[in-house]
Motif scaffolding. Structure first.
Motif, PDB file in Angstrom:
ATOM      1  N   ALA A   1       2.525   1.593  -3.395  1.00  0.00           N
ATOM      2  CA  ALA A   1       1.525   1.959  -4.392  1.00  0.00           C
ATOM      3  C   ALA A   1       1.168   3.432  -4.270  1.00  0.00           C
ATOM      4  CB  ALA A   1       0.276   1.098  -4.219  1.00  0.00           C
ATOM      5  N   THR A   2       1.089   3.934  -3.034  1.00  0.00           N
ATOM      6  CA  THR A   2       0.804   5.352  -2.842  1.00  0.00           C
ATOM      7  C   THR A   2       1.906   6.208  -3.442  1.00  0.00           C
ATOM      8  OG1 THR A   2      -0.221   4.719  -0.776  1.00  0.00           O
ATOM      9  CG2 THR A   2       0.158   7.055  -1.123  1.00  0.00           C
TER      10      THR A   2
ATOM     11  N   PHE B   1       2.827   9.009 -10.601  1.00  0.00           N
ATOM     12  CA  PHE B   1       1.912   9.008 -11.747  1.00  0.00           C
ATOM     13  C   PHE B   1       1.215  10.358 -11.871  1.00  0.00           C
ATOM     14  CE2 PHE B   1      -2.396   8.086 -13.359  1.00  0.00           C
ATOM     15  CZ  PHE B   1      -2.060   7.599 -14.602  1.00  0.00           C
ATOM     16  N   SER B   2       0.711  10.885 -10.744  1.00  0.00           N
ATOM     17  CA  SER B   2      -0.002  12.160 -10.779  1.00  0.00           C
ATOM     18  C   SER B   2       0.922  13.287 -11.216  1.00  0.00           C
ATOM     19  CB  SER B   2      -0.585  12.491  -9.396  1.00  0.00           C
ATOM     20  OG  SER B   2      -1.189  11.373  -8.849  1.00  0.00           O
TER      21      SER B   2
ATOM     22  N   ILE C   1       1.538   6.155  -7.156  1.00  0.00           N
ATOM     23  CA  ILE C   1       0.419   6.990  -7.606  1.00  0.00           C
ATOM     24  C   ILE C   1       0.827   8.462  -7.566  1.00  0.00           C
ATOM     25  CG2 ILE C   1      -1.897   7.774  -6.994  1.00  0.00           C
ATOM     26  CD1 ILE C   1      -2.479   4.894  -6.126  1.00  0.00           C
TER      27      ILE C   1
ATOM     28  N   ALA D   1       5.878   0.496  -8.108  1.00  0.00           N
ATOM     29  CA  ALA D   1       5.397   0.022  -6.814  1.00  0.00           C
ATOM     30  C   ALA D   1       5.899  -1.383  -6.540  1.00  0.00           C
ATOM     31  CB  ALA D   1       3.874   0.061  -6.774  1.00  0.00           C
TER      32      ALA D   1
ATOM     33  N   SER E   1       0.832  -1.212   0.000  1.00  0.00           N
ATOM     34  CA  SER E   1       0.000   0.000   0.000  1.00  0.00           C
ATOM     35  C   SER E   1       0.863   1.257   0.000  1.00  0.00           C
ATOM     36  CB  SER E   1      -0.905   0.018   1.228  1.00  0.00           C
ATOM     37  OG  SER E   1      -1.502  -1.210   1.425  1.00  0.00           O
TER      38      SER E   1
ATOM     39  N   PHE F   1      -0.101   2.974 -17.333  1.00  0.00           N
ATOM     40  CA  PHE F   1      -0.408   2.399 -16.024  1.00  0.00           C
ATOM     41  C   PHE F   1       0.595   1.340 -15.597  1.00  0.00           C
ATOM     42  CE2 PHE F   1      -4.424   4.083 -17.541  1.00  0.00           C
ATOM     43  CZ  PHE F   1      -4.757   4.871 -16.468  1.00  0.00           C
TER      44      PHE F   1
ATOM     45  N   PRO G   1       3.812   3.065 -13.338  1.00  0.00           N
ATOM     46  CA  PRO G   1       3.713   3.158 -11.877  1.00  0.00           C
ATOM     47  C   PRO G   1       3.529   1.812 -11.197  1.00  0.00           C
ATOM     48  CG  PRO G   1       1.794   4.116 -12.915  1.00  0.00           C
ATOM     49  CD  PRO G   1       2.780   3.881 -13.987  1.00  0.00           C
TER      50      PRO G   1
ATOM     51  N   SER H   1      11.281   7.918 -11.735  1.00  0.00           N
ATOM     52  CA  SER H   1      10.271   8.972 -11.671  1.00  0.00           C
ATOM     53  C   SER H   1      10.698  10.137 -12.555  1.00  0.00           C
ATOM     54  CB  SER H   1      10.091   9.459 -10.237  1.00  0.00           C
ATOM     55  OG  SER H   1       9.579   8.442  -9.437  1.00  0.00           O
TER      56      SER H   1
END
Lengths: 72, 282
Positions: B155-156, B162-163, B159, B211, B152, B204, B207, B270
């Protein structure tokens, strides 16, 4: 259930063979390139790490499938 | 002199497979996974409260505690460094070490991978780098838990990357121009349906790979250490202890390298993804 575990074991072994071969070949080529052209070492290292991370990413995708199989 | 956890390990290993829920490797997962307690095993356990709000379980778990600890440590050290540089430009021993890392992220990671207009993204990259670095190193401290071995958390982080990537790309190229630029120039028209699907999937998988990479690397190292220590209990002899402890120590050294390398790779990738979104022409 046992077959799923066997598949997970064999699958992860195959992943390691593939990933290890890929990264080994990549590192060999990068070292050869650095030996030929030592002044380009920085750029070669960066490219090598990115490519290695991408190879690792692919093998991790396969590893996820093995995790799912092992959890069955 | 058996403590609780060594007894649990010995029990789960001697019990034959298929009897009961417990299997040979259960205790390893027990240590890796999140739990409702802090494990200071020979001394005792601190149980944490379980909180449930509107059907959501938001209890403070082991990983949450160490997540906060990493954040507090990070804020404390970096704010201290920033205060010092507001007063004077001369680094002391401690702020000098932080400065080296900051310049490394700025000049070696952000500048070459993003290119023009990289300054906007440096704060995000620095945050990601230092947080992952601190979380990874905190996981190597005895009695602690590795925050980044929780899917988790990684993954955060992915994300967030990704944003930032999408935001940066859309800001530079415009929303329409960004999506148009995803497809390479000059490909035949009959390939377009395939390429659009592939490129949108590619958005998709990047990311997702970020993760998974961080999660798998941090988890795998700890599992190897636990498995090597577990050899003592599996073989049920003390003669194997020097070998397994020695090998665990070697893996621990490797873990220190991996902790730094994964922080670097996450930040580097990144930056590369941001650079690809911002400068789509090459």
């Amino acid at each position: 259930m046992e077959l799923a575990h066997l598949a997970a074991g064999i699958g992860s072994a195959l992943i390691i063979i593939g990933g290890g071969f890929g990264i080994g070949k990549l590192a060999a080529a990068a070292m050869e390139a650095t030996g030929r052209q030592p002044e380009a070492a920085g750029g070669i290292r960066t490219t090598m790490i990115i490519a290695a991370a991408l190879i690792e990413g692919i093998s991790l995708f396969a590893l996820v499938i093995c995790f799912i199989l092992a959890g069955k | 002199m058996y403590t609780d956890s060594t007894k649990a390990i010995a029990d789960s290993l001697t019990r034959p497979h298929g009897q009961g829920a417990s299997q040979g490797s259960d205790w390893i997962l027990h240590h890796i996974m999140d739990g409702n307690y802090l494990d200071f095993s020979p001394i005792g356990k601190i149980y944490l409260p379980e909180i449930e709000v509107m059907g959501f379980n938001i209890s403070i778990t082991r990983h949450v505690v160490f997540l906060w600890l990493a954040a507090i440590l990070l804020a404390f050290l970096l704010i201290k460094t920033a205060r010092r540089y507001k007063k004077t430009n001369i680094p002391n021993r401690f702020t000098g070490a932080i400065e080296v890392l900051i310049y490394f992220v700025k000049d070696e990671i952000a500048k070459p991978s993003i290119g023009g207009g990289y300054e906007k993204f440096v704060p995000y990259l620095l945050t990601a780098f230092f947080f992952i670095l601190f979380a990874n190193f905190l996981g190597l401290v005895p009695f602690s838990a590795t925050v980044t071995s929780n899917i988790s958390v990684t993954a955060t982080l992915a994300i967030a990357t990704f944003s930032v990537t999408q935001w940066g790309g859309m800001r530079k190229n415009g929303v329409f121009g960004y999506f148009k630029g995803l497809i390479p120039h000059g490909i035949p028209v009959f390939l377009l349906p395939i390429m659009i699907v592939v490129e949108i999937l590619g958005l998709f998988t990047k990311p997702f790979a970020l993760a998974m990479r961080l999660f798998a690397n941090m988890t795998a190292g700890h599992i190897v250490i636990y498995a090597l220590i577990g050899l003592i209990f599996t073989m049920n002899t003390i003669a194997v202890a020097p070998v397994s402890v020695g090998m665990a120590l070697a893996i621990y050294m490797l873990e220190i390298l991996v902790a730094m390398l994964q922080a670097y790779i996450f930040t580097m990738l990144s930056a590369v993804f941001i650079g690809m979104a911002v400068h789509q022409d090459h």
